[in-house]
Design a protein around this motif. Sequence first.
Motif, PDB file in Angstrom:
ATOM      1  N   TYR A 214     -16.731   5.312   1.661  1.00  0.00           N
ATOM      2  CA  TYR A 214     -15.527   5.434   2.479  1.00  0.00           C
ATOM      3  C   TYR A 214     -14.476   4.389   2.130  1.00  0.00           C
ATOM      4  CZ  TYR A 214     -17.075   1.413   5.263  1.00  0.00           C
ATOM      5  OH  TYR A 214     -17.457   0.163   5.661  1.00  0.00           O
ATOM      6  N   TRP A 215     -14.914   3.178   1.770  1.00  0.00           N
ATOM      7  CA  TRP A 215     -13.947   2.116   1.483  1.00  0.00           C
ATOM      8  C   TRP A 215     -13.274   2.298   0.123  1.00  0.00           C
ATOM      9  CZ3 TRP A 215     -19.264   1.286   1.727  1.00  0.00           C
ATOM     10  CH2 TRP A 215     -19.902   0.983   0.520  1.00  0.00           C
ATOM     11  N   ASP A 216     -13.755   3.236  -0.658  1.00  0.00           N
ATOM     12  CA  ASP A 216     -13.211   3.444  -1.999  1.00  0.00           C
ATOM     13  C   ASP A 216     -12.480   4.779  -2.116  1.00  0.00           C
ATOM     14  OD1 ASP A 216     -12.798   2.329  -4.503  1.00  0.00           O
ATOM     15  OD2 ASP A 216     -14.493   3.381  -5.412  1.00  0.00           O
ATOM     16  N   ILE A 217     -11.979   5.280  -0.996  1.00  0.00           N
ATOM     17  CA  ILE A 217     -11.176   6.503  -0.989  1.00  0.00           C
ATOM     18  C   ILE A 217      -9.776   6.138  -0.507  1.00  0.00           C
ATOM     19  CG2 ILE A 217     -10.878   8.798   0.018  1.00  0.00           C
ATOM     20  CD1 ILE A 217     -13.906   8.962   0.309  1.00  0.00           C
ATOM     21  N   TYR A 218      -8.781   6.350  -1.364  1.00  0.00           N
ATOM     22  CA  TYR A 218      -7.425   5.932  -1.028  1.00  0.00           C
ATOM     23  C   TYR A 218      -6.431   6.695  -1.898  1.00  0.00           C
ATOM     24  CZ  TYR A 218      -8.820   2.971  -4.991  1.00  0.00           C
ATOM     25  OH  TYR A 218      -9.323   2.525  -6.185  1.00  0.00           O
ATOM     26  N   PRO A 219      -5.156   6.750  -1.475  1.00  0.00           N
ATOM     27  CA  PRO A 219      -4.112   7.393  -2.281  1.00  0.00           C
ATOM     28  C   PRO A 219      -3.603   6.409  -3.328  1.00  0.00           C
ATOM     29  CG  PRO A 219      -3.138   6.519  -0.305  1.00  0.00           C
ATOM     30  CD  PRO A 219      -4.626   6.233  -0.201  1.00  0.00           C
ATOM     31  N   ALA A 220      -2.697   6.856  -4.173  1.00  0.00           N
ATOM     32  CA  ALA A 220      -2.029   5.942  -5.106  1.00  0.00           C
ATOM     33  C   ALA A 220      -1.227   4.927  -4.289  1.00  0.00           C
ATOM     34  CB  ALA A 220      -1.110   6.718  -6.042  1.00  0.00           C
ATOM     35  N   TYR A 221      -1.249   3.670  -4.736  1.00  0.00           N
ATOM     36  CA  TYR A 221      -0.513   2.625  -4.036  1.00  0.00           C
ATOM     37  C   TYR A 221      -0.169   1.512  -5.021  1.00  0.00           C
ATOM     38  CZ  TYR A 221      -4.888  -0.125  -3.898  1.00  0.00           C
ATOM     39  OH  TYR A 221      -6.023  -0.826  -4.229  1.00  0.00           O
ATOM     40  N   ILE A 222       0.635   0.557  -4.552  1.00  0.00           N
ATOM     41  CA  ILE A 222       0.996  -0.568  -5.425  1.00  0.00           C
ATOM     42  C   ILE A 222       0.477  -1.875  -4.834  1.00  0.00           C
ATOM     43  CG2 ILE A 222       3.009   0.588  -6.393  1.00  0.00           C
ATOM     44  CD1 ILE A 222       4.755  -1.207  -4.607  1.00  0.00           C
ATOM     45  N   GLU A 223       0.259  -2.827  -5.734  1.00  0.00           N
ATOM     46  CA  GLU A 223      -0.283  -4.123  -5.331  1.00  0.00           C
ATOM     47  C   GLU A 223       0.370  -5.222  -6.159  1.00  0.00           C
ATOM     48  OE1 GLU A 223      -4.656  -4.581  -4.650  1.00  0.00           O
ATOM     49  OE2 GLU A 223      -4.536  -5.906  -6.390  1.00  0.00           O
ATOM     50  N   PHE A 224       0.729  -6.307  -5.495  1.00  0.00           N
ATOM     51  CA  PHE A 224       1.288  -7.473  -6.185  1.00  0.00           C
ATOM     52  C   PHE A 224       0.261  -8.604  -6.132  1.00  0.00           C
ATOM     53  CE2 PHE A 224       4.951  -5.052  -4.820  1.00  0.00           C
ATOM     54  CZ  PHE A 224       5.878  -5.198  -5.850  1.00  0.00           C
ATOM     55  N   ALA A 225      -0.287  -8.986  -7.275  1.00  0.00           N
ATOM     56  CA  ALA A 225      -1.173 -10.144  -7.351  1.00  0.00           C
ATOM     57  C   ALA A 225      -0.314 -11.392  -7.474  1.00  0.00           C
ATOM     58  CB  ALA A 225      -2.102 -10.016  -8.553  1.00  0.00           C
ATOM     59  N   LEU A 226      -0.586 -12.402  -6.670  1.00  0.00           N
ATOM     60  CA  LEU A 226       0.188 -13.641  -6.724  1.00  0.00           C
ATOM     61  C   LEU A 226      -0.395 -14.544  -7.808  1.00  0.00           C
ATOM     62  CD1 LEU A 226       0.922 -14.470  -2.977  1.00  0.00           C
ATOM     63  CD2 LEU A 226       2.154 -12.984  -4.571  1.00  0.00           C
ATOM     64  N   ASP A 227       0.349 -14.703  -8.886  1.00  0.00           N
ATOM     65  CA  ASP A 227      -0.118 -15.480 -10.043  1.00  0.00           C
ATOM     66  C   ASP A 227      -0.058 -16.978  -9.740  1.00  0.00           C
ATOM     67  OD1 ASP A 227      -0.242 -13.017 -11.386  1.00  0.00           O
ATOM     68  OD2 ASP A 227       1.834 -13.217 -12.077  1.00  0.00           O
ATOM     69  N   GLY A 228      -1.100 -17.705 -10.159  1.00  0.00           N
ATOM     70  CA  GLY A 228      -1.115 -19.142  -9.962  1.00  0.00           C
ATOM     71  C   GLY A 228      -1.117 -19.553  -8.505  1.00  0.00           C
ATOM     72  N   TYR A 229      -1.704 -18.718  -7.645  1.00  0.00           N
ATOM     73  CA  TYR A 229      -1.772 -19.029  -6.216  1.00  0.00           C
ATOM     74  C   TYR A 229      -2.431 -20.382  -6.024  1.00  0.00           C
ATOM     75  CZ  TYR A 229      -2.711 -18.266  -1.209  1.00  0.00           C
ATOM     76  OH  TYR A 229      -2.766 -18.375   0.162  1.00  0.00           O
ATOM     77  N   VAL A 230      -2.007 -21.115  -5.005  1.00  0.00           N
ATOM     78  CA  VAL A 230      -2.416 -22.497  -4.810  1.00  0.00           C
ATOM     79  C   VAL A 230      -3.927 -22.661  -4.632  1.00  0.00           C
ATOM     80  CG1 VAL A 230      -2.036 -22.419  -2.310  1.00  0.00           C
ATOM     81  CG2 VAL A 230      -1.865 -24.606  -3.541  1.00  0.00           C
ATOM     82  N   LEU A 231      -4.623 -21.643  -4.159  1.00  0.00           N
ATOM     83  CA  LEU A 231      -6.084 -21.677  -4.046  1.00  0.00           C
ATOM     84  C   LEU A 231      -6.682 -20.670  -5.018  1.00  0.00           C
ATOM     85  CD1 LEU A 231      -6.599 -21.793  -0.160  1.00  0.00           C
ATOM     86  CD2 LEU A 231      -6.688 -23.708  -1.771  1.00  0.00           C
TER      87      LEU A 231
ATOM     88  N   ALA B 134      10.327  -5.122  -7.368  1.00  0.00           N
ATOM     89  CA  ALA B 134       9.849  -4.039  -8.238  1.00  0.00           C
ATOM     90  C   ALA B 134       9.459  -2.850  -7.382  1.00  0.00           C
ATOM     91  CB  ALA B 134       8.640  -4.501  -9.067  1.00  0.00           C
ATOM     92  N   ASN B 135       9.716  -1.652  -7.902  1.00  0.00           N
ATOM     93  CA  ASN B 135       9.313  -0.402  -7.247  1.00  0.00           C
ATOM     94  C   ASN B 135       9.777  -0.309  -5.792  1.00  0.00           C
ATOM     95  OD1 ASN B 135       7.732  -0.381  -9.683  1.00  0.00           O
ATOM     96  ND2 ASN B 135       6.411   1.151  -8.740  1.00  0.00           N
ATOM     97  N   GLY B 136      10.949  -0.829  -5.508  1.00  0.00           N
ATOM     98  CA  GLY B 136      11.494  -0.728  -4.164  1.00  0.00           C
ATOM     99  C   GLY B 136      11.005  -1.782  -3.199  1.00  0.00           C
ATOM    100  N   THR B 137      10.100  -2.636  -3.639  1.00  0.00           N
ATOM    101  CA  THR B 137       9.568  -3.696  -2.788  1.00  0.00           C
ATOM    102  C   THR B 137      10.041  -5.050  -3.305  1.00  0.00           C
ATOM    103  OG1 THR B 137       7.610  -2.454  -2.094  1.00  0.00           O
ATOM    104  CG2 THR B 137       7.443  -4.854  -2.021  1.00  0.00           C
ATOM    105  N   SER B 138      10.371  -5.944  -2.390  1.00  0.00           N
ATOM    106  CA  SER B 138      10.806  -7.280  -2.794  1.00  0.00           C
ATOM    107  C   SER B 138      10.292  -8.314  -1.808  1.00  0.00           C
ATOM    108  CB  SER B 138      12.334  -7.346  -2.875  1.00  0.00           C
ATOM    109  OG  SER B 138      12.915  -7.101  -1.613  1.00  0.00           O
ATOM    110  N   PHE B 139      10.178  -9.542  -2.275  1.00  0.00           N
ATOM    111  CA  PHE B 139       9.810 -10.663  -1.421  1.00  0.00           C
ATOM    112  C   PHE B 139      10.113 -11.952  -2.167  1.00  0.00           C
ATOM    113  CE2 PHE B 139       6.030  -9.031  -3.589  1.00  0.00           C
ATOM    114  CZ  PHE B 139       5.513 -10.139  -4.233  1.00  0.00           C
ATOM    115  N   ILE B 140      10.053 -13.074  -1.442  1.00  0.00           N
ATOM    116  CA  ILE B 140      10.307 -14.388  -2.026  1.00  0.00           C
ATOM    117  C   ILE B 140       9.055 -15.245  -1.846  1.00  0.00           C
ATOM    118  CG2 ILE B 140      11.727 -16.464  -1.958  1.00  0.00           C
ATOM    119  CD1 ILE B 140      14.001 -14.739  -0.855  1.00  0.00           C
ATOM    120  N   ILE B 141       8.542 -15.764  -2.941  1.00  0.00           N
ATOM    121  CA  ILE B 141       7.379 -16.652  -2.897  1.00  0.00           C
ATOM    122  C   ILE B 141       7.856 -18.069  -2.642  1.00  0.00           C
ATOM    123  CG2 ILE B 141       5.402 -17.530  -4.173  1.00  0.00           C
ATOM    124  CD1 ILE B 141       5.525 -15.005  -5.906  1.00  0.00           C
TER     125      ILE B 141
END
Length: 297
Positions: free
Chosen positions: A100-117, A70-77
Amino acid sequence: MKKRSELFFGFVIIFILACNLGLSAPATITAPSAAPITDTASAPAAIVPAAATIEAPTSVPAPTGISVSANGTSFIIPQGLANGATLSALAASLSPDAPYWDIYPAYIEFALDGYVLQNKTHSARIIIYPVSEYAKVNEGAAQIISDLQTLLANPNAQTPQNLPFLPLFNAGQVFHSNEQFIKFQNGVGIRFLTQFAQAPYPANNQDLLYTFQGITSDGAYYVAAILPINIAFLPQDGNPESPLPADGVPFDWNNFENVNAHFELVKQKLNASDPNAFTPSLTSLDALMQSVFAGNQ
């Protein structure tokens, strides 16, 4: 009750220790087979990695599992690590009044659903930041990006006390172990195990995480992964009343000045552990990160 009182008192007075632990210098990291990134950034505004020095990975086997793109990013779980991934596009946070830790540009994030932990301090996710935009809006992030470039450009140098890490946390990196450079599909980075804290307490399975910090070969994107990981010799959490496994490393709750010795012993045991002794295995997490391609958003 006495132990709990001492713990809470320590939380109040020893925040600085968590951010500035005087750990001994980590061992040198083994370099990857690919040529390293050339660091040409002398200041945050001049972050221009030399893309041509990174060789495209040609011998990394693709893991068997769930393909995400998605959005130009790919990976295999890898099989058994998670059930899938949910993409979130986060808007920029640029308020001058934000910490300071809450200043950032727009970005994307992939949450791993059903992660083993599950139910850990940190949720499992892969984050893709635009390098130049982040460096422009956050001086701290710019320094971390520059530090990572320097580290990748000098793979045989001794590692620093704190390794580069994004996202920014309101906590200190108390140790790192199991450092290894890894090529992903269009870049290179470093993976390691670590824990963050605002006060001294033991290494534990609630807070321990595997992280990957890398930069694409064109210098455009910063790839960060936060993936909880457990191992049997650590206690389940940092509570002083939680039982310590028989082969665990004791923590001196009465003498916080001994915290460095605790983390040094934990690091030694983590570094000596078989990659498959972890849950999930280091082998599985490395395969996930090797499969990443971070492209246009």
